[in-house]
Design a protein around this motif. Structure first.
Motif, PDB file in Angstrom:
ATOM      1  N   THR A 105      60.015  26.305  14.380  1.00 16.20           N
ATOM      2  CA  THR A 105      61.249  26.986  14.782  1.00 16.20           C
ATOM      3  C   THR A 105      62.114  27.266  13.573  1.00 16.20           C
ATOM      4  N   GLU A 106      62.177  26.283  12.684  1.00 17.75           N
ATOM      5  CA  GLU A 106      63.007  26.489  11.496  1.00 17.75           C
ATOM      6  C   GLU A 106      62.472  27.618  10.651  1.00 17.75           C
ATOM      7  N   HIS A 107      61.150  27.720  10.586  1.00 19.17           N
ATOM      8  CA  HIS A 107      60.580  28.807   9.793  1.00 19.17           C
ATOM      9  C   HIS A 107      61.000  30.156  10.329  1.00 19.17           C
ATOM     10  N   PHE A 108      60.942  30.323  11.658  1.00 16.91           N
ATOM     11  CA  PHE A 108      61.315  31.616  12.220  1.00 16.91           C
ATOM     12  C   PHE A 108      62.806  31.861  12.130  1.00 16.91           C
ATOM     13  N   LEU A 109      63.601  30.791  12.244  1.00 20.25           N
ATOM     14  CA  LEU A 109      65.046  30.966  12.101  1.00 20.25           C
ATOM     15  C   LEU A 109      65.396  31.346  10.674  1.00 20.25           C
ATOM     16  N   LYS A 160      63.497  32.917   8.728  1.00 22.71           N
ATOM     17  CA  LYS A 160      63.080  34.297   8.555  1.00 22.71           C
ATOM     18  C   LYS A 160      64.147  35.252   9.061  1.00 22.71           C
ATOM     19  N   ALA A 161      64.864  34.842  10.108  1.00 18.79           N
ATOM     20  CA  ALA A 161      65.900  35.697  10.668  1.00 18.79           C
ATOM     21  C   ALA A 161      67.213  35.575   9.924  1.00 18.79           C
ATOM     22  N   GLY A 162      67.328  34.574   9.038  1.00 18.44           N
ATOM     23  CA  GLY A 162      68.532  34.467   8.234  1.00 18.44           C
ATOM     24  C   GLY A 162      69.467  33.360   8.648  1.00 18.44           C
ATOM     25  N   VAL A 163      69.011  32.459   9.460  1.00 22.84           N
ATOM     26  CA  VAL A 163      69.879  31.400   9.946  1.00 22.84           C
ATOM     27  C   VAL A 163      69.833  30.233   8.971  1.00 22.84           C
ATOM     28  N   ASN A 164      70.989  29.833   8.493  1.00 24.46           N
ATOM     29  CA  ASN A 164      71.069  28.669   7.620  1.00 24.46           C
ATOM     30  C   ASN A 164      71.381  27.469   8.495  1.00 24.46           C
TER      31      ASN A 164
END
Lengths: 135, 298
Positions: A52-56, A58-62
């Motif tokens: 999940t962290e990887h995809f987040l 990727k979307a720009g979520v810190n």
């Protein structure tokens, strides 16, 4: 109503009743979320945190908060689980289960097929067209 | 970098596929079609990405960098999420726990072993520049090996003679050590071993019989003749045998007139042995005559 209305229209007077109801609903839902968020510290969703962290990322979520990640993965998981459950109900209604060699036992082997999935997704607004065979 | 991204992408795809499979199993399905699995995985991936993107958007809209739970709520509400059964879903009994993944550090490429010291850059290149260093000097600098040959006659003559003497000594000692030996000095038996002379039973035979080298030459000569004869024999057997018989006396005649007159008896022995045209080629399996397999009569 599918979603929570985040904008509060409590400016107008004659629909004061509705915003009150919506507010209460919203607050209860916010409470639900807060409750869930607190429970997220001990709960591990099926989707691993790293994925999940990887995809987040990727979307720009810190993201530093573990619970937010888990909340998102839980929501995604529930989304898929709802679809799969609806497909299960649909296939049971259709009776398109396959009897495997376990014909002695009364359980029938359930296979998740594209035919069952397509109408369920179509209800949600997702149109899926995949070729049946590969040439 | 491309390989790295593809491997991490594959790992994430696999993890998502596992999660989807777990969800299907929880629902009660025993097996899933592959295209369905792929579809659901893609859906899950895009859902996660979209949730993350709109969470970030809401978060930045509020002037923050760290998303809060309200941002998440807003994002998933935008995607059509109803939080009604969320707690009930959380506490479902048949949920499967896949376990957390651990991040492994990517192994750096092993540092190249540096042999020798590479030369420095010229002085006009500042050391702050991050240029790659020169390779090891052995990779491009070559020094010729070997020595110039001696030309002095005295030295060469001395070397030849000493080498010859050493070789003779070494060989005689070797034969003495491995074979039967007699000591020269009575008290020290290993200092000067002599090769023991073995008296043979018929001392005159070595003078009469041809040496090994001569035997070899004779065998080769007779084999050549036999090969010619065998080639002719393969065609017509009977007539050629008569010709061989006719050829025998002239061969013997020529053998007796040869320079090695004393060895005419042995020559005759050799030729008579080689008269049978197929005897010499029998030793070579590839030159033997063809044997047809036995046909079984049923």
């Amino acid at each position: 109503m599918n979603g929570i209305k985040t904008e509060k229209n409590d400016q107008t007077a004659f629909i004061k009743e509705e915003p009150m109801v919506e507010e209460q609903e919203e607050e209860s839902q916010i409470n639900v979320f807060n409750n869930v968020l607190q429970q997220m510290e001990n709960y591990t969703p099926t989707i691993p945190d790293a994925v999940t962290e990887h995809f987040l990322n990727k979307a720009g979520v810190n993201n530093d908060d573990n619970r937010v990640t888990r909340l998102i993965s839980l929501a995604a998981q529930k989304f898929i689980a709802d679809i799969v459950n609806d497909t299960y109900q649909l296939s049971k209604m259709k009776g398109s289960a396959q009897t495997a060699r376990s014909s002695k036992s009364k359980e029938k082997k359930m296979v998740l097929t594209m035919e069952d999935l397509t109408p369920v997704l179509a209800e949600k607004g997702i149109k899926v067209k995949k070729p049946a065979y590969y040439t | 970098m491309a390989a790295e991204t593809s491997s991490t992408a594959d790992a994430n795809h696999q993890s998502l596929t596992m999660a989807v499979a777990a969800l299907c199993y929880e629902a009660g399905y025993e097996s899933v079609e592959e295209s369905v699995m792929e579809t659901l995985m893609e859906m899950l991936q895009s859902y996660l990405t979209e949730t993350g993107r709109s969470t970030h958007a809401y978060c930045e809209l509020g002037g923050r960098t760290l998303p809060t739970n309200l941002d998440v709520m807003s994002a998933i509400a935008d995607l059509g999420f109803t939080p009604n059964n969320l707690i009930a879903y959380m506490h479902r009994t048949e949920r499967i726990n896949l376990g957390q993944l651990t991040k492994t550090n990517e192994t750096l490429p092993a540092p190249v072993l540096q042999v020798g010291k590479s030369i420095n850059f010229p002085n006009y290149i500042p050391s702050t520049f991050n240029y790659p260093h020169y390779p090891d000097p052995h990779a491009y600098i070559r020094t010729m090996t070997g020595q110039t040959p001696e030309n002095d006659y005295v030295i060469l003559r001395e070397r030849t003679s000493s080498q010859k003497r050493d070789v003779e000594r070494a060989l005689t000692r070797f034969v003495a050590k491995t074979g039967r030996s007699l000591p020269l000095l009575p008290d020290d038996k290993n200092a000067f071993p002599l090769i023991a002379a073995e008296p043979s039973t018929h001392p005159y035979l070595s003078a009469i019989l041809p040496s090994d080298l001569e035997m070899q030459k004779l065998m080769e000569a007779s084999e050549e003749k036999d090969n010619e004869r065998s080639e002719k024999d393969l065609g017509d057997a009977q007539s050629k045998q008569k010709q061989n018989k006719r050829q025998r006396p002239p061969n013997e005649h020529s053998g007796s007139n040869s320079v090695e007159g004393q060895t005419s008896d042995s020559n005759r022995v050799i030729v008579s042995n080689a008269v049978n045209p197929h005897s010499s080629v029998m030793h070579n399996p590839f030159l033997r005559p063809v044997k047809n397999p036995k046909s079984k009569r049923k």
